[in-house]
Design a protein around this motif. Sequence first.
Motif, mmCIF file in Angstrom:
data_model
loop_
_atom_site.group_PDB
_atom_site.id
_atom_site.type_symbol
_atom_site.label_atom_id
_atom_site.label_comp_id
_atom_site.label_asym_id
_atom_site.label_seq_id
_atom_site.Cartn_x
_atom_site.Cartn_y
_atom_site.Cartn_z
ATOM 1 N N GLN A 156 0.919 -1.188 -0.053
ATOM 2 C CA GLN A 156 0.124 0.006 -0.038
ATOM 3 C C GLN A 156 0.929 1.073 -0.118
ATOM 4 O OE1 GLN A 156 -3.384 0.010 -0.058
ATOM 5 N NE2 GLN A 156 -3.315 -2.364 -0.451
ATOM 6 N N THR A 157 1.907 1.222 -0.737
ATOM 7 C CA THR A 157 2.889 2.401 -0.597
ATOM 8 C C THR A 157 2.259 3.779 -1.399
ATOM 9 O OG1 THR A 157 4.970 0.979 -1.182
ATOM 10 C CG2 THR A 157 5.028 3.392 -1.884
ATOM 11 N N ALA A 162 2.502 10.301 0.868
ATOM 12 C CA ALA A 162 2.360 11.481 1.401
ATOM 13 C C ALA A 162 2.904 11.542 2.805
ATOM 14 C CB ALA A 162 1.030 12.239 1.429
ATOM 15 N N ASP A 163 2.566 10.502 3.635
ATOM 16 C CA ASP A 163 3.115 10.217 4.952
ATOM 17 C C ASP A 163 4.398 10.002 5.107
ATOM 18 O OD1 ASP A 163 1.382 10.764 7.222
ATOM 19 O OD2 ASP A 163 -0.055 9.041 6.699
ATOM 20 N N ILE A 164 4.868 9.279 4.187
ATOM 21 C CA ILE A 164 6.335 8.692 4.132
ATOM 22 C C ILE A 164 7.156 10.158 3.972
ATOM 23 C CG2 ILE A 164 8.097 7.484 2.840
ATOM 24 C CD1 ILE A 164 5.620 5.382 2.481
ATOM 25 N N ARG A 173 16.628 7.258 3.288
ATOM 26 C CA ARG A 173 16.560 6.034 2.417
ATOM 27 C C ARG A 173 15.231 5.384 2.514
ATOM 28 N NH1 ARG A 173 21.933 3.816 4.571
ATOM 29 N NH2 ARG A 173 23.305 5.726 4.335
ATOM 30 N N PHE A 174 14.705 5.214 1.370
ATOM 31 C CA PHE A 174 13.266 4.799 1.376
ATOM 32 C C PHE A 174 13.274 3.528 0.465
ATOM 33 C CE2 PHE A 174 9.125 5.412 -1.138
ATOM 34 C CZ PHE A 174 8.315 4.555 -0.460
ATOM 35 N N GLY A 175 12.698 2.619 0.637
ATOM 36 C CA GLY A 175 12.607 1.138 -0.226
ATOM 37 C C GLY A 175 11.145 0.939 -0.286
ATOM 38 N N LEU A 176 10.824 0.121 -1.452
ATOM 39 C CA LEU A 176 9.567 -0.484 -1.526
ATOM 40 C C LEU A 176 9.550 -1.638 -2.367
ATOM 41 C CD1 LEU A 176 7.409 1.453 -4.047
ATOM 42 C CD2 LEU A 176 9.825 1.950 -3.738
ATOM 43 N N ILE A 177 8.435 -2.618 -2.323
ATOM 44 C CA ILE A 177 8.663 -3.769 -2.917
ATOM 45 C C ILE A 177 7.101 -3.903 -3.897
ATOM 46 C CG2 ILE A 177 10.201 -5.077 -1.785
ATOM 47 C CD1 ILE A 177 7.811 -6.163 -0.170
ATOM 48 N N ASP A 178 6.178 -3.189 -3.451
ATOM 49 C CA ASP A 178 4.978 -3.270 -4.193
ATOM 50 C C ASP A 178 5.075 -2.765 -5.467
ATOM 51 O OD1 ASP A 178 4.777 -0.871 -2.591
ATOM 52 O OD2 ASP A 178 2.703 -0.990 -2.475
ATOM 53 N N ASP A 179 3.603 -2.472 -6.132
ATOM 54 C CA ASP A 179 3.622 -1.948 -7.412
ATOM 55 C C ASP A 179 2.433 -0.971 -7.649
ATOM 56 O OD1 ASP A 179 5.667 -4.116 -8.827
ATOM 57 O OD2 ASP A 179 4.093 -5.300 -7.745
ATOM 58 N N ASP A 181 0.484 1.937 -9.085
ATOM 59 C CA ASP A 181 0.089 2.306 -10.461
ATOM 60 C C ASP A 181 1.005 3.556 -10.939
ATOM 61 O OD1 ASP A 181 -1.728 0.424 -10.624
ATOM 62 O OD2 ASP A 181 -3.470 1.597 -9.990
ATOM 63 N N GLU A 182 1.008 4.208 -9.980
ATOM 64 C CA GLU A 182 2.184 5.684 -10.195
ATOM 65 C C GLU A 182 2.932 5.893 -9.011
ATOM 66 O OE1 GLU A 182 -0.247 8.975 -11.235
ATOM 67 O OE2 GLU A 182 -1.085 8.064 -13.274
ATOM 68 N N LEU A 183 3.989 6.456 -9.271
ATOM 69 C CA LEU A 183 4.800 6.689 -8.044
ATOM 70 C C LEU A 183 5.586 7.984 -8.388
ATOM 71 C CD1 LEU A 183 5.919 5.810 -5.376
ATOM 72 C CD2 LEU A 183 8.003 4.858 -6.265
ATOM 73 N N ASP A 184 5.188 8.943 -7.694
ATOM 74 C CA ASP A 184 5.912 10.484 -8.234
ATOM 75 C C ASP A 184 6.733 10.621 -7.080
ATOM 76 O OD1 ASP A 184 6.437 12.923 -8.501
ATOM 77 O OD2 ASP A 184 4.526 13.984 -7.851
ATOM 78 N N ALA A 185 8.072 10.603 -7.628
ATOM 79 C CA ALA A 185 9.313 10.738 -6.684
ATOM 80 C C ALA A 185 9.615 12.192 -6.311
ATOM 81 C CB ALA A 185 10.471 9.983 -7.148
ATOM 82 N N MET A 186 8.975 12.975 -6.925
ATOM 83 C CA MET A 186 9.450 14.488 -6.843
ATOM 84 C C MET A 186 9.327 14.924 -5.476
ATOM 85 S SD MET A 186 10.838 15.789 -9.446
ATOM 86 C CE MET A 186 10.967 17.492 -8.738
#
Length: 267
Positions: A156-157, A162-164, A173-179, A181-186
């Motif tokens: 549930q990334t 926003a909380d992260i 350092r931030f890591g994730l393993i799920d998928d 649909d979109e991930l805005d890194a800005m």
Amino acid sequence: VEAVGPEVRHFKPGNAVFYAGSIARPGTNSEYHLVDERIVGRKPGSLSDAEAAALPLTAITAWEMLFDRLDVKRPTPQGGDVILVIGGAGGVGSITIQLLRALTNLTVIATASRPETQDWVRNCGAHHVIDHRQPLAPQVEALGLGAPGFVFSTTQTAQHLADIVALIAPQGRFGLIDDPDELDAMPFKLKAVSLHWEMMFTRSLFGTPDMAEQGTLLNEVAALVDAGRICSTATDVAGKIDAATLRRVHARIESGSTRGKIVLEGF
């Protein structure tokens, strides 16, 4: 092990082993598997086959994220002694917490939402448990530990992004393993947060030069288990490996309410 190829050096027929395999080859719904010895470890002697089967995929994922991607033994400038694990009761979260407690001195904050999963996460070794059904940033702040330098999101990334961004320490350092649909890194740019994606099948899929690291780490996991420092995360042996059981168990997993790992055994 039933048989080995002519170039195999570390295993012989009769050896008890455990592994996660490769997505480039037929998977573990089949009775026999052809597996590269470099990604195979010796099964923990203290576990049953079902208990051991719960570990390789999640243990490799957790190990690679913690020690290869997030590099948790190299502290961040701020908050380098604290890590937040989102989804602490799942298969990956459960073994992540145990590895952190066994191999590091980090303070572990983990998320779980129900009394039974919160108890499970505490039993795995989390120092603090917060509820991922509520905003995470204020709960982390209320602990009084400061901003964590490390965040590992197992599920549930998108929901928690926003909380992260708000709770992680600058230069974290931030890591994730799920998928998602979109991930805005800005939004992470202002804090110079590095982003790390873990995929435990990468080494076997691409035949990377360090592919044998997976066999090595599985042997280290087995040694930790046999020394009593970590435990299997198997919570249920749900039946034999057949289509009906697979459908039923997949539905349970997709509900998002399971703890640890569900194992199927036999045909």
